[in-house]
Each structure stands twice: as C-alpha cells, then as structure tokens.
Design a protein around this motif. Structure first.
Motif, PDB file in Angstrom:
ATOM      1  N   SER A   1       9.748  42.926  35.107  1.00 30.52           N
ATOM      2  CA  SER A   1       8.395  42.402  34.963  1.00 30.52           C
ATOM      3  C   SER A   1       7.666  42.512  36.294  1.00 30.52           C
ATOM      4  CB  SER A   1       8.428  40.956  34.484  1.00 30.52           C
ATOM      5  OG  SER A   1       8.895  40.130  35.506  1.00 30.52           O
ATOM      6  N   ARG A   2       8.422  42.749  37.340  1.00 26.38           N
ATOM      7  CA  ARG A   2       7.808  42.974  38.645  1.00 26.38           C
ATOM      8  C   ARG A   2       8.762  43.917  39.369  1.00 26.38           C
ATOM      9  NH1 ARG A   2       8.662  40.660  43.568  1.00 26.38           N
ATOM     10  NH2 ARG A   2      10.120  39.110  42.839  1.00 26.38           N
ATOM     11  N   GLU A   3       8.174  44.823  40.118  1.00 25.03           N
ATOM     12  CA  GLU A   3       9.068  45.735  40.812  1.00 25.03           C
ATOM     13  C   GLU A   3       9.617  45.081  42.072  1.00 25.03           C
ATOM     14  OE1 GLU A   3       8.872  50.165  42.497  1.00 25.03           O
ATOM     15  OE2 GLU A   3       7.764  49.793  40.664  1.00 25.03           O
TER      16      GLU A   3
ATOM     17  N   ASP B   1       9.576  34.661  43.289  1.00 19.53           N
ATOM     18  CA  ASP B   1       8.427  35.120  44.064  1.00 19.53           C
ATOM     19  C   ASP B   1       8.875  36.209  45.024  1.00 19.53           C
ATOM     20  OD1 ASP B   1       7.109  32.925  42.917  1.00 19.53           O
ATOM     21  OD2 ASP B   1       8.035  31.651  44.448  1.00 19.53           O
ATOM     22  N   PRO B   2       7.925  37.046  45.410  1.00 20.13           N
ATOM     23  CA  PRO B   2       8.278  38.090  46.365  1.00 20.13           C
ATOM     24  C   PRO B   2       8.899  37.527  47.649  1.00 20.13           C
ATOM     25  CG  PRO B   2       6.122  38.517  45.457  1.00 20.13           C
ATOM     26  CD  PRO B   2       6.554  37.193  44.905  1.00 20.13           C
TER      27      PRO B   2
ATOM     28  N   GLU C   1       9.777  31.210  38.875  1.00 20.31           N
ATOM     29  CA  GLU C   1       8.669  31.201  39.803  1.00 20.31           C
ATOM     30  C   GLU C   1       8.700  29.898  40.609  1.00 20.31           C
ATOM     31  OE1 GLU C   1       3.922  31.763  39.480  1.00 20.31           O
ATOM     32  OE2 GLU C   1       5.111  32.543  37.817  1.00 20.31           O
ATOM     33  N   GLY C   2       8.597  30.016  41.883  1.00 17.50           N
ATOM     34  CA  GLY C   2       8.601  28.813  42.703  1.00 17.50           C
ATOM     35  C   GLY C   2       9.972  28.446  43.237  1.00 17.50           C
TER      36      GLY C   2
END
Lengths: 469, 331
Positions: B191-193, B152-153, B69-70
């Motif tokens: 964990s995220r699509e 991140d997206p 993340e980040g």
C-alpha cells in the motif's frame, strides 16, 4: 561468471531497475550458497537479492531470459544445421574421426578459430565470439543500423576469413596426404557450412546485444514523453496508459500528504493534559502532552467542462482527485457544457473509470451535444448549488473559457469567489490565448485566486500538489 | 537450520505450508545469508503464514510486531519505565540523602548524583518491545514484522539499524548487540512503497496467487475430507474468477473458507444456484459479485461441456437436499 553477473547488473540498472552495490554483493553471496546448475534456482536467487520492487519483476524476467538466454543453445543449433546439410550417407563422426587421425600425423599450423571450427566445439566458439564482442565494444551499439557494422567488426576480429583460408589449405594438404576425394568434398562443404553458421551466430549475437541494450529504453522514453504530451494530442492508447500514470502519481502524492500531515501534527504545549497524564508520577511531568492541531481537510468542488475540447483534462483531473479521495473530506463533482449537473453520485456508484466515462458523457444529467456556455453554467451553479460553497471550499474550474460569444455572466463567478476559500481555474490553453477570439478568460480572471495553464500531466500533477494539498 | 532448498520445501510442507521453489529458495538464502526477507504480494496469499511456518519448522519462538500508523519506537523498540524509575528514587531516598549528605554546595551534590546516573539509566528500567526483545533473546528467534507498509515512513528508519547490524542503540546506555541473529520476516501489502534503504537490506520475495495445481494441493491439505472433484471445481472456478477485472481478487484464505462452507452445505459438485448464493464468501464488493455472476454462467457452462455427467446429477441434487438450509446459513 563474475563478470557476467556484473554485466547483468549493469544491464538491469540501464533498464531502470535500481540495483545498489550492496545488493549485487548480496547476489554473489547468495550464489555461493547455491548450486548453479539449476537455472530456476539461479534466477530466483538473483531476483531475491537484486530486484526489490514488484513492478520491476516483469522487466527482470524478460532481461534474464534475454541475457542468460543460451546464446550457447542458439550456436549449437546453428552448428547442428550446418552438419545437417550433409548428405545422409555420410557419417559425421566417422568423417571427423578420420580427420583427427590425419591431423595427428601431419604438421599443420592452424589458427585457434580454425581448430575450433574443425572440432565444432560450441563452448570454444562461444568464448571466441564473446571475446571478439568485448574487443569491438559491442555495448556501445544503439540502433538497428549498426548491426551490420558490428557483425563485420567482430568477424574481422575473430579472423574468420583467415581461418577459412587455413581450412582450404588444410584440405589441399589432406589431398596430398591421400584422403579420399569424396570425403574431401564433404569436408569442404561442411567447413563452408560451419563458417556460415559462425557468421550467422555472430549476427544473432549482435542482434541480441542490441535488444539488451535497448530494452526498456523505448518504454521509458514513451512514459516520460507521455507526461509532457499535450492532452489535445492523446490517442486512445495514450489515454489507457495515462490512467496508470495518473494512478501512480496519485499514489505518490498520497504518500507525500501523510508525511506532511505528520510533520505538522504537533501543536502547542498542553498544560492541562500534561498534568492529568502525569498524576501517576506524582505530578512530576515525565511525559509532555501537546495539543493536536486540527486537521484541515479541504473541501473540494470541481466544475468540469466536458465539451470535447477539454475532455481529457477533465478526465485526468477527476481521476486524480478521486484517487486522492481520502485526502479530502468532501468532493463534489459537477459537469457542464451549457447546462450544469452533479455527477458526484455517478462517480461514487461506479468504479472510477466507468464513473469518469459516464460523467464525460453527461452522466445522464446534462446534454453534452450543445455548445459551451460558461455564463449559463455558472448561473445555474450560483442559483442551485451556492449553498454548498463555504469558507473551507476550494472551487476548481476546468475549462478553456471559450464561451461561443454568449454572455459570460462574470458576476456569478464573483459571488462564488466571495463565498469560497479559493477559486482555481485550470485552463488547457496557454495564457497568451486567454481573452482572444471567443475566450472570455480575461473576464473571469479577476475572480480566480489561481489560474494556470495545464495541458499535460506534469503540469496537472504539479498543480494538484501545490494547490489542493 | 535447513540443509538445502529441497529441505526447506519439505519441512514447510510438514508444517502444512505448501510453497513453490522460488519461496523455498529465498527462505533458504535468508537463513544462510542471515538477511531479513521482505515479503510482498496481494492480501491473503500466505505472507504472514510463511513467517509462522518457518518459525515452526525451525522450532524458533516467534515474536510478532504488528505495524500500524503511528507506531513509534517506544512501542516497537524499547521504552523507559518512568514510573519504576520514580518509584526507585522514592524508595531510595534515604540512600540518596547519604550520598549527598555531606556535600558542601548544591553543585557538589548535583555532581555526586550525576556520578550515579547509570543506576537509573540501566537495562533495569527499560521495557523491551518486540524488536529489542528479538535482539536480546537468549535463544534464536523468528521476528515477524507484519504489514510494515502500514507504519509511517519514519518508522522505517528505526528498522534500518535493527535489520542491517542487528543492534539497537539506546543513547543513555549504548549499543546493544544481538546475542543470536534473529530470522526476520517483513510483510507488506504494497500500500506504500518501502524506501530503497530498507529494501537494500532485505531479500525480496514476491508471493503471487498460486497456480491451479498448487492451490489444489493447498485446498486438499487444509480442508479435511474434501472430495477431489469438488476441490478441483472450486480451484478451477477461483482461478478463472481471478482473471476478471475485480476490485479485490479472492485470496487463498477465501478459497479455503469457500471450500469449507461448501462442505458444510454438503455440496458434492458446484452448481450455478449454489455458487451464486455463496459468492459473497469469496468476493467482498457488490460490483465484483455482479461481474462474477455475469461470467459465472459462461464458466459453469464450460465446465458442464467438459463433464456432462455430473451436470445431470447436479440438477436433481438441490431438490433432494433442499435449498432452505443453505439460505439460512448464508443470509
């Protein structure tokens, strides 16, 4: 082949698998690289290029089996049954061979279908059935009642009746040409059986087509309607399915939250930080530093009425909130009917569903077999737990405010409201019913910042999204 | 390069990676179509390992980018080296004075410096990060973008250009094209699509837990000198534990850990007390362990019913080897 793959792509799309044009092009490129003989290879190649979500894989597998199911095999089997009906002593190959020789010497005009049936060539027959299906527009089939209609249309299109006539004529001609009576009888019977086989295959084809077109349609319909189904009318089965739906919505909200947090992260320009960071560059500000805004994570207190009338709303609210646990610094959950008790620990110690089931059963802290008394429950909360409420706390109350004509003690809620950041009331009843009969919603309404009707999942998720995050 | 799907299977096997045909097919296609592979599946089924094994099999250097993340473009793509630029301007001060020395006005001087812009915004002052390094490399490389779902997206947007065109655009310099198209692996734990845009550019591979036969082969390959019977028992038990409703099902790497641990403990067969004591190697949640224990007696009984012989033998074993050392290892 190309057309078949394009059709298959459309079928996937129709069943809710998103396949872009670029992806179907990839599929073609992939098939160029592989030999198509290996069915598994073919399946894997199509999947790798077109299906990108693991959730869609079961759908893909089912559709693949349905579509590339070998209608061919089924047809072959039908034809096999047709020939199997002959008496044992008749040698089929011999019969056909004799027939072929006779035909060579005769000048007969047979339709293509009749020829295909005589030779019992499954490839040719399959192609004919598929062509007929295209002509009749089979992709428009929608329900079971149309099976008969489409089968008839296809049989007409193929000219099966005419072919049958051709064959009967042929037998007459053969008799004149001096073929044995017994052989002729066998042949006649065989041709009848083949005709029936084709007829059955057509029907089977139509049925399969219907399956394909309708696949997942029902499933999706059910899922969508579940979102709007009132919590009052849920069956056990619905509740089980609902859990998955809630989990998925919660995941979606989680994603949204992280994005929102990111967006608002940059704060004001930080002069001190910038100077310090850029000392290495001789004080020339190459890198700018911004102050980080403090993340404000809401605190949440949930008061759930667990009397049976609102149990489902409470169930899904609890699931929602606890799935979103990391979005909140602190969640405390309380349940009440008349007494009020804390179930935070119960939720924490068990996995989420067990925890919820136990909470709804009173969590060992309250007796659920009494009549709702909101006034008493609020009083208990005010007396024992008011210290848990501070200016960052959102208090969410779930209940129908049907107080069984007890004292509403609205002043307790007023005190809670005074200390809390927000008081949110989620009521499964429509606003029109508030304040009528034993509902005391009107007495509590002045002390709620938000009070909303929430009777299905769609409303609930909108509510959670807007109010809490 | 690989010649066929079978060739992939064989070469990966040579690298101690056992894979099914579906995995081999996708890898083969990826090398042929020059497309990235997005690998999804539960934790510990060998997603990252696949990337490593393929790079070894093809003899390509591996560049790995661990996502978190980040993670932003300055860590993943490239970064301007400010201090080096600054140093150069300091050292070249005399030269700069020459350039602007006879400029009549400030405007003129600025214009002259402007002409020299590209000196300071050139490849010289760029620190290439993994993605750019993979693109600019003189030889073909394998690029492993690990746990892309942790990023991140926004980060996905940077990836898009790299993955579809194999180019990186640097505003000050222009577009840098890949000299050799890298073989890209992206792994995700779901964990995220991922966005559709990213998925569209990749081949998708879902790796699930292996079947019994395959897992047995893996255990035999990775755990040296394990006895066949023990390996079979372990795999059978793990397979049935995975069927339970667990918070986290045991992964292949945990199977291997367990097998190694049991080897260390000199176990020949699985027996109830030993399994119970070592469950914490394969299960990481108290609740899961509890659930498994309840099922365990049933599972072991079934096993015992199949082969009554070893059961009797196993009964004597603990006394002979002694239990204390086991405990001391595990607790």
């Amino acid at each position: 082949m190309q057309k078949k793959i394009v059709d298959f792509t459309n079928l996937l799309r129709k069943s809710g698998v998103r396949v872009s044009v670029a992806e179907s092009l990839d599929a073609f490129a992939a098939l160029d690289e592989l030999s198509l003989d290996d069915r598994e290879l073919f399946k894997d190649a199509l999947r790798a290029t077109m299906v990108k979500r693991s959730d869609d894989i079961p759908t893909y597998d089912r559709l693949f089996d349905l579509y590339w199911s070998g209608f061919h095999d089924a047809l072959r089997e039908q034809l096999g049954q047709a020939t199997g009906g002959l008496p044992d002593h008749v040698d089929l190959d011999q019969l056909l061979e004799a027939l072929r020789q006779m035909l060579e010497n005769m000048d007969v005009d047979l339709s293509d279908l009749a020829k295909a049936m005589l030779s019992m060539d499954p490839n040719q027959l399959e192609q004919m059935i598929r062509d007929a299906a295209d002509e009749t527009g089979i992709e428009r089939i929608q329900n079971l009642l149309q099976i008969g209609f489409f089968s008839r249309r296809m049989i007409e299109q193929m000219g099966l009746e005419g072919a049958g006539g051709d064959l009967r004529e042929l037998i007459d001609q053969l008799r004149e040409a001096g073929m044995g009576e017994e052989e002729l009888e066998q042949l006649g019977r065989l041709m009848q059986a083949v005709q029936d086989a084709v007829r059955r295959s057509v029907r089977q084809f139509v049925e399969q087509e219907l399956d394909k077109q309708n696949h997942d349609y029902l499933e999706r319909f059910r899922r969508e309607s579940l979102q709007e189904k009132s919590f009052y009318n849920l069956t056990e089965e619905d509740i089980r399915r609902m859990r998955e739906l809630v989990a998925r919505l919660a995941q979606k909200l989680k994603n949204v939250i992280t994005i929102r947090r990111k967006r608002q992260r940059k704060g004001k320009f930080d002069l001190k930080g910038t100077m310090r960071r850029n000392m290495a560059h001789g004080g020339i500000p190459f890198e700018l530093i911004f102050k980080q805004r403090k993340k404000e994570r809401p605190k949440l207190i949930i008061l759930c009425d667990v009397s049976s009338s609102v149990a489902n709303v409470s169930r899904f609210m609890l699931q929602f909130v606890h799935s979103l646990q990391e979005a909140f610094t602190k969640i405390r959950s309380f349940v009440f009917v008349a007494e009020l008790g804390e179930v935070t620990q119960v939720m924490r110690d068990n996995d989420i569903y067990q925890g919820i089931d136990q909470s709804l059963d009173g969590g060992g802290v309250v007796n659920v077999y009494t009549r709702s008394n909101f006034g008493f429950a609020f009083h208990v909360f005010w007396r024992d737990f008011l210290s848990a409420v501070d200016s960052r706390t959102t208090v969410v109350i779930i209940g129908d405010a049907r107080n069984n004509y007890n004292d509403p003690r609205a002043w307790c809620l007023r005190e809670i409201h005074r200390k809390a950041k927000n008081v949110v009331w989620i009521n499964p009843e429509a606003p029109g019913a508030w304040g009528f009969g034993d509902s005391v919603m009107d007495r509590y309404l002045p002390y709620c910042d938000v009070a909303e009707e929430c009777r299905n999942l769609k409303q609930l998720s909108r509510m959670v999204d807007r109010l809490l995050l | 390069m690989f010649d066929s799907v079978e060739d992939v299977e064989k070469k990966l096997h040579d690298q101690d990676y056992i894979c099914g045909k579906n995995i081999a097919t996708v890898v083969y296609l990826a090398t042929k179509l020059q497309k990235p592979i997005l690998i999804e599946g539960p934790a510990g089924v060998g997603k990252t390992e696949l990337g490593r094994a393929v790079s070894r099999a093809l003899g390509l250097p591996l560049i790995r980018l661990q996502c978190y993340e980040g993670l932003d473009e300055s860590k993943a793509l490239y970064e301007w080296e400010y201090s080096k630029q600054l140093l150069y301007t300091q050292m070249l001060r005399d030269k700069i004075e020459q350039v602007i020395g006879d400029a009549a006005t400030l405007k003129d001087a600025a214009a002259r410096i402007g002409e020299q812009d590209d000196v300071f915004f050139s490849e010289r002052f760029i620190v290439p990060r993994p993605l750019l390094r993979g693109i600019l490399s003189e030889e073909r490389v394998a690029l492993l973008i690990d746990e892309v779902d942790k990023s991140d997206p926004e980060f996905e947007a940077f990836l898009l250009e790299v993955l579809s065109d194999y180019t990186v655009s640097i505003p000050e310099i222009g577009t840098m094209e890949a000299k050799h198209i890298p073989l890209v692996f992206l792994t995700s734990n779901d964990s995220r699509e991922m966005t559709d845009a990213l998925k569209r550019r990749c081949l998708h591979l879902y790796i699930d837990f292996p079947g019994e036969e395959q897992e047995l082969a893996i255990v035999n390959l990775k755990v040296d000198g394990i006895q066949q019977r023990l390996a079979e028992d372990i795999v059978k038990l793990i397979q049935s534990i995975r069927k339970l409703d667990l918070k986290k099902a045991p992964s292949i790497s945990e199977t291997l850990d367990w097998a190694r641990a049991l080897m260390v403990l000199n176990a020949d067969t699985l027996e109830a007390p030993l399994v119970e004591e070592t469950l914490n190697i394969i299960l990481k949640y108290e609740g899961d362990i509890h659930k498994a224990q309840m099922e365990l007696s049933k599972l072991l009984q079934e096993k015992g019913a199949e082969s009554p012989g070893p059961e009797a033998e196993a009964g004597e074993k603990p006394a002979a080897t002694g239990t204390p050392p086991r405990k001391s290892v595990l607790h």
